[in-house]
Motif scaffolding. Structure first.
Motif, PDB file in Angstrom:
ATOM      1  N   ALA A  13     -10.999   8.894   4.235  1.00 46.96           N
ATOM      2  CA  ALA A  13      -9.994   9.137   3.473  1.00 46.96           C
ATOM      3  C   ALA A  13     -10.632  10.189   2.557  1.00 46.96           C
ATOM      4  CB  ALA A  13      -9.411   8.072   2.629  1.00 46.96           C
ATOM      5  N   GLN A  17      -7.412   5.358   1.729  1.00 46.29           N
ATOM      6  CA  GLN A  17      -6.629   6.082   1.323  1.00 46.29           C
ATOM      7  C   GLN A  17      -5.875   5.376   0.106  1.00 46.29           C
ATOM      8  OE1 GLN A  17      -7.021   9.446   2.214  1.00 46.29           O
ATOM      9  NE2 GLN A  17      -5.974   9.504   0.349  1.00 46.29           N
ATOM     10  N   ALA A  18      -5.536   4.386   0.175  1.00 41.27           N
ATOM     11  CA  ALA A  18      -4.942   3.624  -0.879  1.00 41.27           C
ATOM     12  C   ALA A  18      -5.500   3.348  -2.030  1.00 41.27           C
ATOM     13  CB  ALA A  18      -4.231   2.474  -0.432  1.00 41.27           C
ATOM     14  N   GLU A  49      -4.869   6.787   6.295  1.00 41.09           N
ATOM     15  CA  GLU A  49      -6.364   6.507   6.560  1.00 41.09           C
ATOM     16  C   GLU A  49      -6.639   7.063   7.753  1.00 41.09           C
ATOM     17  OE1 GLU A  49      -9.063   2.892   5.457  1.00 41.09           O
ATOM     18  OE2 GLU A  49      -7.906   2.517   7.093  1.00 41.09           O
ATOM     19  N   GLU A  70       0.833  -1.258  -0.029  1.00 38.16           N
ATOM     20  CA  GLU A  70      -0.045  -0.045   0.011  1.00 38.16           C
ATOM     21  C   GLU A  70       0.841   1.326   0.009  1.00 38.16           C
ATOM     22  OE1 GLU A  70      -2.788  -0.294   3.202  1.00 38.16           O
ATOM     23  OE2 GLU A  70      -4.142  -1.544   2.400  1.00 38.16           O
ATOM     24  N   ASP A 120      -5.842   6.853  -3.972  1.00 35.77           N
ATOM     25  CA  ASP A 120      -4.515   7.214  -4.402  1.00 35.77           C
ATOM     26  C   ASP A 120      -4.288   6.559  -5.613  1.00 35.77           C
ATOM     27  OD1 ASP A 120      -4.429   9.040  -2.285  1.00 35.77           O
ATOM     28  OD2 ASP A 120      -2.809   8.024  -1.071  1.00 35.77           O
ATOM     29  N   GLN A 179      -7.187  -2.976  -0.487  1.00 32.23           N
ATOM     30  CA  GLN A 179      -6.537  -1.707  -0.027  1.00 32.23           C
ATOM     31  C   GLN A 179      -7.113  -0.837   0.937  1.00 32.23           C
ATOM     32  OE1 GLN A 179      -3.706  -0.499  -2.398  1.00 32.23           O
ATOM     33  NE2 GLN A 179      -3.623  -2.608  -2.538  1.00 32.23           N
ATOM     34  N   THR A 189       0.355   5.350   0.215  1.00 31.67           N
ATOM     35  CA  THR A 189      -0.849   6.347   0.556  1.00 31.67           C
ATOM     36  C   THR A 189      -0.042   7.810   0.660  1.00 31.67           C
ATOM     37  OG1 THR A 189      -0.748   6.272   3.042  1.00 31.67           O
ATOM     38  CG2 THR A 189      -2.380   4.812   1.711  1.00 31.67           C
TER      39      THR A 189
END
Length: 594
Positions: free
Chosen positions: A581, A508-509, A9, A3, A512, A505, A5
């Motif tokens: 997120a 946030q990942a 998160e 991951e 992104d 994920q 970011t």
């Protein structure tokens, strides 16, 4: 996979708020801290966004919301999409010389729905007063807020037009004849006075619910509606058609309308149930896409690979093609959603997803709808316009087109809101004298050809692109998410959701990761153009994926990294842990929680 970011998160147990502007998210969190619930917080956040991002949303706009109430145990849709006025007939618009409804000006206006939607949410789901939720917006309108560079650029780009054609907008957005500079404090004292008067009139009634209804009356049956009618009686303004036109909205139209609550359209997918608006919005295209993808092993694909992008794009082409033929206000049209979401239909349609990119618009032909299909395809075939039309989320393409904002909120009791307010942009139409805001341009989504689900008609809702989402996991309301972006909203949401569900994920990942979309189908916004085979994709997906997609026949437009989409999302786990997120793109959206 590992991951990456851009920011953490957000985790907590008390509450989370995520929106497309950091001040708005902070305001929403402050409402939770004061004892308000998720619905109170969403309302206050929404009103503040009207002040902070006036090129994306305004008081004269519209608003669909997906809400989950822990008290009732229901996921519901608040429809605050105003319909066409009584005078909005195809015949009238044709006599005005129109073949397409322009993207701005007064003929593009439908009944402004947002205010009533927010008040309905506050009254029936919230706990606070009109004053509680409007005070933050009044504060920033009266005392000032930092002007976003994008808003400054939009105003500067429109300065000459405003001065020549829309003088009330020139007075509001260029006080003293000077456009606001980026980050300078900007005020809208007239709008502050409008909301202050609404609060005062609300408080002339006794009891919270009566006060909220009094606020609704002030807007739709009181001084706000009267000011709008007084202006529209004589105003004749320039619009995108190149000519000046009068509007058709009246105070009687406003007085006879109110926001409503309805059941969502849903689809089950790998243990999840996704809730969207009905087909008066484009939301079901996400469900149709998932219905197609149920028969494909998405989990086995590299979420950054060409096969994933190709499969998702070709799926969306099919779903959006059906949108063009079948979607519209169900109160006026028979929309066959059961068939469009059925396994039988999608098992057959799935076979159209080939190794090479399709260049055709390929809606399905359902029994009983052959004539509607033929009429739609005939109309679209007669249109010669090509070329992408975007909202300013696509910042590298335009600064002048209106767009949208988004809000997700979850509180400690599990109440959940996903809402996508829009319309009434500063670019939409002139400022109404004495009110400090302008009207919307949502009528541009109607066609001026009879016989279609989206043909213009009085009282009909335009097929909006606004499409918030709530997803339940194993029957439990779990995830709220959405994004601005017009026709791209469900496209970005789809890739986010697939990556989140299948590739594990964190929020946030998943946000992104590089985003992409297609303009293969006719756009919902004037001048309704398309780009067959087009895919816009953030270049940081990598040269290997882009090369492979070109070999598959896609017409690739590479976007700068971190330039596509404005996703936000929030989640509640089974143990009460809250997550949130927000996209780093455009450096505005923020998630807050504790």
């Amino acid at each position: 996979m590992t991951e990456f970011t851009t920011r953490p998160e957000i985790l907590g147990t008390f509450g989370v708020v995520t929106s497309t502007h950091w001040i708005a998210s902070a305001v929403g969190m402050s409402i939770l801290e004061k004892g308000g619930n998720a619905f109170d917080a969403a309302v206050a956040t929404g009103f503040v966004l009207q002040i902070l991002e006036p090129h994306l949303v305004g008081p004269g706009g519209d608003m669909p919301a997906l809400v989950y109430s822990a008290k009732t145990g229901k996921v519901e849709v608040i429809c605050a999409q105003g319909p066409a006025p009584a005078g909005a007939t195809i015949e009238h618009y044709r006599t005005e010389g129109m073949t397409l409804i322009p993207g701005d000006g007064l003929l593009a206006t439908v009944i402004p729905g947002a205010f009533d939607g927010w008040m309905l949410m506050l009254r029936d789901y919230g706990t606070m007063s009109v004053r509680d939720v409007l005070e933050p917006a009044i504060h920033y309108a009266e005392h000032g807020h930092p002007m976003l560079p994008r808003v400054s650029a939009t105003i500067k780009g429109l300065a000459d037009f405003f001065e020549k054609e829309w003088p009330t907008s020139f007075e509001t957005w260029l006080p003293g004849g000077v456009a606001p500079e980026p980050h300078a404090l900007f005020r809208n004292p007239v709008l502050a006075a409008t909301y202050t008067r609404i609060v005062k009139e609300a408080e002339s009634a006794k009891g919270r619910e009566n006060q909220i209804d009094a606020a609704r009356d002030a807007f739709y049956r009181g001084f706000v509606a009267q000011a709008i009618e007084d202006y529209l009686k004589t105003a004749e303004v320039m619009d995108a058609s190149g000519s000046r036109h009068k509007g058709v909205l009246t105070a009687a139209d406003m007085a006879g309308w109110s926001a409503t609550v309805e059941a969502p359209q849903t689809l089950d997918y790998h243990g999840w149930s996704i809730a969207k608006t009905g087909p008066w919005g484009q939301g079901p295209v996400l469900l149709q896409s998932l219905a197609l993808l149920k028969g494909i092993d998405v989990a086995a694909m590299d979420p950054l690979g060409a096969d994933f992008v190709h499969t998702v794009v070709e799926t969306m082409k099919l779903a959006y093609a059906d949108r063009e033929v079948y979607y519209g206000d169900p109160a006026f049209a028979n929309v066959p959603m059961e068939q469009l979401l059925s396994d039988v239909y999608n098992d057959e349609r799935r076979g159209l997803i080939a190794p090479q990119a399709s260049m055709q618009l390929r809606p399905g032909i359902l029994p009983g709808f052959e004539a509607q299909h033929a009429l739609t395809m005939e109309m679209l075939g007669s249109m010669s316009g090509t070329g992408a039309v975007y909202e300013p989320t696509m910042s590298h393409l335009t600064e002048k087109r209106g767009d949208t904002v988004h809000i997700d909120v979850i509180d400690r009791d599990g109440n959940m809101v996903s809402v996508t307010p829009s319309g009434g942009w500063l670019q939409s139409s002139p400022i109404i004298p004495g009110l400090g805001f302008c009207l919307n341009s949502r009528a541009q989504m109607f066609w001026l050809k009879p016989g279609l689900p989206t043909s213009l008609a009085p009282g009909k809702r335009p097929r909006t692109t606004l499409t918030p989402s709530i997803a339940l996991y194993e029957g439990r309301p779990t995830l709220a998410f959405g994004t601005p972006g017009g026709d791209q909203q469900d496209q970005w949401q789809l890739s986010f959701f697939l990556r989140y569900v299948h590739h594990k994920q964190n929020l946030q990942a998943a946000i992104d990761m590089p985003l992409f979309h297609t303009a293969h189908f006719p756009g919902s916004f004037y001048p309704r153009t398309s780009q067959p085979g087009n895919v816009m994709i953030e270049s940081n997906i990598g040269p290997a994926a882009i090369k492979a997609l070109k070999a598959m026949g896609h017409d690739i437009t590479e976007a700068e990294p971190w330039s596509v989409g404005r996703l936000t999302a929030a989640r509640r786990d089974t143990d009460g842990l809250l997550r949130a997120a927000a996209t780093p793109r455009l450096m505005q959206a923020y998630a807050i929680g504790r």
